[in-house]
Design a protein around this motif. Structure first.
Motif, mmCIF file in Angstrom:
data_model
loop_
_atom_site.group_PDB
_atom_site.id
_atom_site.type_symbol
_atom_site.label_atom_id
_atom_site.label_comp_id
_atom_site.label_asym_id
_atom_site.label_seq_id
_atom_site.Cartn_x
_atom_site.Cartn_y
_atom_site.Cartn_z
ATOM 1 N N ARG A 27 0.849 -1.195 0.000
ATOM 2 C CA ARG A 27 0.000 0.000 0.000
ATOM 3 C C ARG A 27 0.880 1.239 0.000
ATOM 4 O O ARG A 27 1.372 1.685 1.035
ATOM 5 C CB ARG A 27 -0.915 0.007 1.222
ATOM 6 N N GLY A 28 1.066 1.797 -1.164
ATOM 7 C CA GLY A 28 1.779 3.057 -1.281
ATOM 8 C C GLY A 28 3.273 2.869 -1.464
ATOM 9 O O GLY A 28 3.899 2.045 -0.796
ATOM 10 N N GLY A 29 3.844 3.656 -2.371
ATOM 11 C CA GLY A 29 5.285 3.621 -2.590
ATOM 12 C C GLY A 29 6.017 4.689 -1.826
ATOM 13 O O GLY A 29 7.255 4.697 -1.821
ATOM 14 N N MET A 30 5.302 5.599 -1.177
ATOM 15 C CA MET A 30 5.924 6.679 -0.429
ATOM 16 C C MET A 30 5.858 6.469 1.072
ATOM 17 O O MET A 30 6.513 7.175 1.837
ATOM 18 C CB MET A 30 5.242 8.012 -0.777
ATOM 19 N N ALA A 31 5.073 5.532 1.516
ATOM 20 C CA ALA A 31 4.889 5.282 2.946
ATOM 21 C C ALA A 31 4.382 3.860 3.126
ATOM 22 O O ALA A 31 4.112 3.140 2.158
ATOM 23 C CB ALA A 31 3.923 6.288 3.557
ATOM 24 N N ARG A 32 4.246 3.482 4.384
ATOM 25 C CA ARG A 32 3.692 2.168 4.708
ATOM 26 C C ARG A 32 2.572 2.338 5.727
ATOM 27 O O ARG A 32 2.644 3.214 6.598
ATOM 28 C CB ARG A 32 4.771 1.238 5.270
ATOM 29 N N ILE A 33 1.551 1.483 5.590
ATOM 30 C CA ILE A 33 0.370 1.572 6.437
ATOM 31 C C ILE A 33 0.435 0.464 7.487
ATOM 32 O O ILE A 33 0.769 -0.689 7.180
ATOM 33 C CB ILE A 33 -0.920 1.437 5.609
ATOM 34 N N PHE A 34 0.107 0.830 8.726
ATOM 35 C CA PHE A 34 0.065 -0.121 9.830
ATOM 36 C C PHE A 34 -1.289 -0.014 10.519
ATOM 37 O O PHE A 34 -1.839 1.080 10.671
ATOM 38 C CB PHE A 34 1.161 0.175 10.857
ATOM 39 N N GLU A 35 -1.794 -1.156 10.921
ATOM 40 C CA GLU A 35 -2.967 -1.147 11.794
ATOM 41 C C GLU A 35 -2.496 -0.900 13.219
ATOM 42 O O GLU A 35 -1.599 -1.587 13.724
ATOM 43 C CB GLU A 35 -3.720 -2.476 11.711
ATOM 44 N N SER A 36 -3.089 0.078 13.865
ATOM 45 C CA SER A 36 -2.646 0.475 15.202
ATOM 46 C C SER A 36 -3.828 0.538 16.154
ATOM 47 O O SER A 36 -4.989 0.612 15.727
ATOM 48 C CB SER A 36 -1.938 1.834 15.160
ATOM 49 N N GLU A 37 -3.517 0.533 17.430
ATOM 50 C CA GLU A 37 -4.512 0.614 18.493
ATOM 51 C C GLU A 37 -4.167 1.780 19.399
ATOM 52 O O GLU A 37 -2.996 1.968 19.774
ATOM 53 C CB GLU A 37 -4.541 -0.685 19.290
ATOM 54 N N VAL A 38 -5.175 2.567 19.759
ATOM 55 C CA VAL A 38 -4.949 3.697 20.655
ATOM 56 C C VAL A 38 -4.639 3.159 22.046
ATOM 57 O O VAL A 38 -5.358 2.307 22.576
ATOM 58 C CB VAL A 38 -6.181 4.623 20.686
ATOM 59 N N ARG A 39 -3.574 3.653 22.635
ATOM 60 C CA ARG A 39 -3.201 3.211 23.974
ATOM 61 C C ARG A 39 -4.267 3.631 24.984
ATOM 62 O O ARG A 39 -4.958 4.628 24.803
ATOM 63 C CB ARG A 39 -1.837 3.780 24.349
ATOM 64 N N ALA A 56 5.827 7.678 6.827
ATOM 65 C CA ALA A 56 6.480 8.013 5.553
ATOM 66 C C ALA A 56 7.894 7.460 5.498
ATOM 67 O O ALA A 56 8.558 7.269 6.526
ATOM 68 C CB ALA A 56 6.506 9.520 5.363
ATOM 69 N N LYS A 57 8.327 7.200 4.293
ATOM 70 C CA LYS A 57 9.716 6.826 4.066
ATOM 71 C C LYS A 57 10.594 8.076 4.123
ATOM 72 O O LYS A 57 10.107 9.203 4.105
ATOM 73 C CB LYS A 57 9.850 6.118 2.721
ATOM 74 N N GLU A 99 8.160 10.986 15.329
ATOM 75 C CA GLU A 99 8.462 9.990 16.350
ATOM 76 C C GLU A 99 9.841 9.403 16.055
ATOM 77 O O GLU A 99 10.238 9.248 14.888
ATOM 78 C CB GLU A 99 7.405 8.881 16.359
ATOM 79 N N ARG A 100 10.540 9.105 17.105
ATOM 80 C CA ARG A 100 11.860 8.513 16.941
ATOM 81 C C ARG A 100 11.719 6.994 16.850
ATOM 82 O O ARG A 100 11.299 6.335 17.805
ATOM 83 C CB ARG A 100 12.775 8.888 18.098
ATOM 84 N N PHE A 101 12.083 6.459 15.702
ATOM 85 C CA PHE A 101 12.046 5.026 15.454
ATOM 86 C C PHE A 101 13.460 4.456 15.603
ATOM 87 O O PHE A 101 14.436 5.210 15.720
ATOM 88 C CB PHE A 101 11.497 4.739 14.059
ATOM 89 N N PRO A 102 13.585 3.136 15.595
ATOM 90 C CA PRO A 102 14.939 2.556 15.701
ATOM 91 C C PRO A 102 15.875 3.008 14.591
ATOM 92 O O PRO A 102 17.100 2.989 14.773
ATOM 93 C CB PRO A 102 14.671 1.047 15.622
ATOM 94 N N PHE A 103 15.344 3.436 13.453
ATOM 95 C CA PHE A 103 16.169 3.855 12.324
ATOM 96 C C PHE A 103 16.287 5.369 12.221
ATOM 97 O O PHE A 103 16.946 5.874 11.321
ATOM 98 C CB PHE A 103 15.580 3.314 11.017
ATOM 99 N N GLY A 104 15.615 6.109 13.090
ATOM 100 C CA GLY A 104 15.678 7.570 13.034
ATOM 101 C C GLY A 104 14.305 8.202 13.216
ATOM 102 O O GLY A 104 13.322 7.532 13.552
ATOM 103 N N TRP A 105 14.241 9.524 12.989
ATOM 104 C CA TRP A 105 12.986 10.261 13.130
ATOM 105 C C TRP A 105 12.141 10.117 11.867
ATOM 106 O O TRP A 105 12.668 10.083 10.758
ATOM 107 C CB TRP A 105 13.261 11.739 13.385
ATOM 108 N N GLY A 106 10.840 10.047 12.075
ATOM 109 C CA GLY A 106 9.930 9.923 10.937
ATOM 110 C C GLY A 106 8.566 10.518 11.249
ATOM 111 O O GLY A 106 8.145 10.571 12.415
#
Length: 426
Positions: A27-39, A56-57, A99-106
């Motif tokens: 889904r999408g070449g510029m980003a990736r979609i995740f199903e998430s749950e509100v904490r 986003a990438k 948000e800071r991810f293991p690979f950097g900010w995104g």
């Protein structure tokens, strides 16, 4: 950030106020979609518990921020809905955050979670993935009822986003998802289409000339191809009209009107009229499709509202399937209700027919009566006959061992005593 780096986002990863549940592929070449749950501590009654998180990438961070801004302007049932971050205060809504991810900010934002069904899945035209499809699926096309219904919904969505000075520039079946609806089998057979993915969209007031983004070549308008040639021709709403015409042609015929990008750019090439591939198409509908596919923007529909008005004039086929489902549902419900009422009636009748003891005075207990013999008066002669004639040596009362002793009674007086009851015959 490459797509491989996005794979480091695994389930249960915390992203701001959200927790990742799973990731979607393709889904999408510029980003990736995740199903998430509100904490739990960020949940709100007006906020769905499950959302779709778009991250986003690395090369498309700015595009995702602009997309979030575009989506925040829209409020239409056929356009995907974005949700602000649940900050829990009355400040200005924030739709995109870092948000800071293991690979950097995104950058990321949250939108409604739609079903995985899309218009692209309904269409089975031969593609680069055609080897994975069964041969029997080739050549399948949508019914006229679904085609008209989806086309009218998409023109309504385009009219709304164009009023917000936004052009999509990526209208294609893969970006049209369907929203889940309650009692959908009792509704129309036409699913509710939702236009998604505004990653390469532009603001008409501040056009990003020369930035094409990642678009699907088969659905590009001639103006977009000209822009790829660096002529920097400014795009407008009529570019979306052309892409929607390509999608409409594919829904009707099951094939693309242009086999490659060169045919789109060729001003002399005209696609095959849809009625030659599907004679059941009405002449009015064919005219709408061919006008939307005009190479010259001035010959197309100038606005989405104009195209929608033309589609509204096309007669809508009868939705026999939905009618049959409603009749079946009503009949089944009626039979079930009749059975329940019959069972209740039998139960009430059985209760009313059962005899119940009546409350009244308690009867007195029966008294056993004994009949006494009548009293008989004896004469003097009878009395004398009953008097024993034995001498005074009558048997004395029995002693303790049951033996009768003889002799006068104590006291020295002799008297006459009546014999025992057994001797008197009583």
């Amino acid at each position: 950030m490459s797509s491989e780096e996005l794979n480091h986002i695994i389930p249960n990863t915390i992203v701001g106020p959200y927790r990742i549940v799973r990731g979607f592929k393709g889904r999408g070449g510029m980003a990736r979609i995740f199903e998430s749950e509100v904490r739990e501590k960020y949940r709100h009654p007006n906020l769905p518990r499950r959302l779709a998180l778009k991250i986003a990438k690395e090369d498309h961070q700015a595009a995702l921020v602009a997309e979030a801004d575009f989506l925040s302007r829209f409020d239409h049932p056929n356009v995907v809905r974005i949700f602000p971050l649940p900050l829990g205060d009355d400040r200005r809504p924030v739709y995109a955050a870092r948000e800071r991810f293991p690979f950097g900010w995104g950058w990321y934002y949250a939108m409604e979670l739609l079903s995985r069904d899309s218009l692209e899945r309904l269409l089975t035209r031969p593609t680069t993935t055609g080897l994975l499809l069964s041969p029997s699926a080739e050549g399948r096309r949508l019914s006229l009822l679904k085609t008209l219904g989806i086309a009218r919904q998409l023109t309504g969505a385009l009219e709304h986003i164009h009023e917000q000075y936004v052009i999509n520039l990526d209208i294609k079946p893969g970006n049209v998802l369907f929203r889940r609806r309650r009692f959908k089998y009792l509704r129309s057979s036409v699913p509710q289409a939702v236009l998604c993915d505004f990653g390469i969209s532009r603001d008409l007031r501040h056009p990003r000339a020369g930035i094409l983004g990642i678009a699907t070549p088969e659905y590009l308008s001639p103006e977009q191809i000209t822009e790829m040639g660096r002529r920097h021709e400014q795009l407008d709403t009529r570019s979306d009209i052309f892409s929607l015409g390509v999608t409409l042609y594919e829904m009707l015929t099951g094939t693309l009107p242009f086999a490659n990008i060169a045919m789109i750019a060729d001003p002399l090439y005209t696609p095959i009229p849809p009625r030659q591939l599907r004679p059941s198409i009405s002449p009015r509908l064919e005219e709408i499709v061919m006008r939307a596919l005009a190479k010259e923007p001035a010959c197309r529909f100038q606005t989405a509202r104009e195209m929608q008005a033309a589609l509204d004039q096309v007669p809508t086929p009868t939705d026999w399937k939905a009618g049959a489902r409603r009749v079946f549902a009503v009949t089944t419900t009626g039979l079930a209700l009749t059975g329940c009422l019959t069972a209740v009636g039998w139960g009430i009748k059985s209760l009313t027919n059962t005899p119940t003891p009546t409350s009244g005075p308690t009867p007195a207990p029966a008294i056993e009566t004994v009949t006494c013999a009548p009293t008989v008066r004896l004469t003097d002669e009878q009395r004398k006959s009953l008097t024993p004639t034995h001498p005074a040596t009558d048997l004395a009362p029995p002693d303790r061992v049951g033996r009768y002793r003889q002799g006068p009674p104590a006291g020295g007086e002799r008297g006459r005593h009546l014999p025992p009851l057994r001797q008197r015959g009583l």
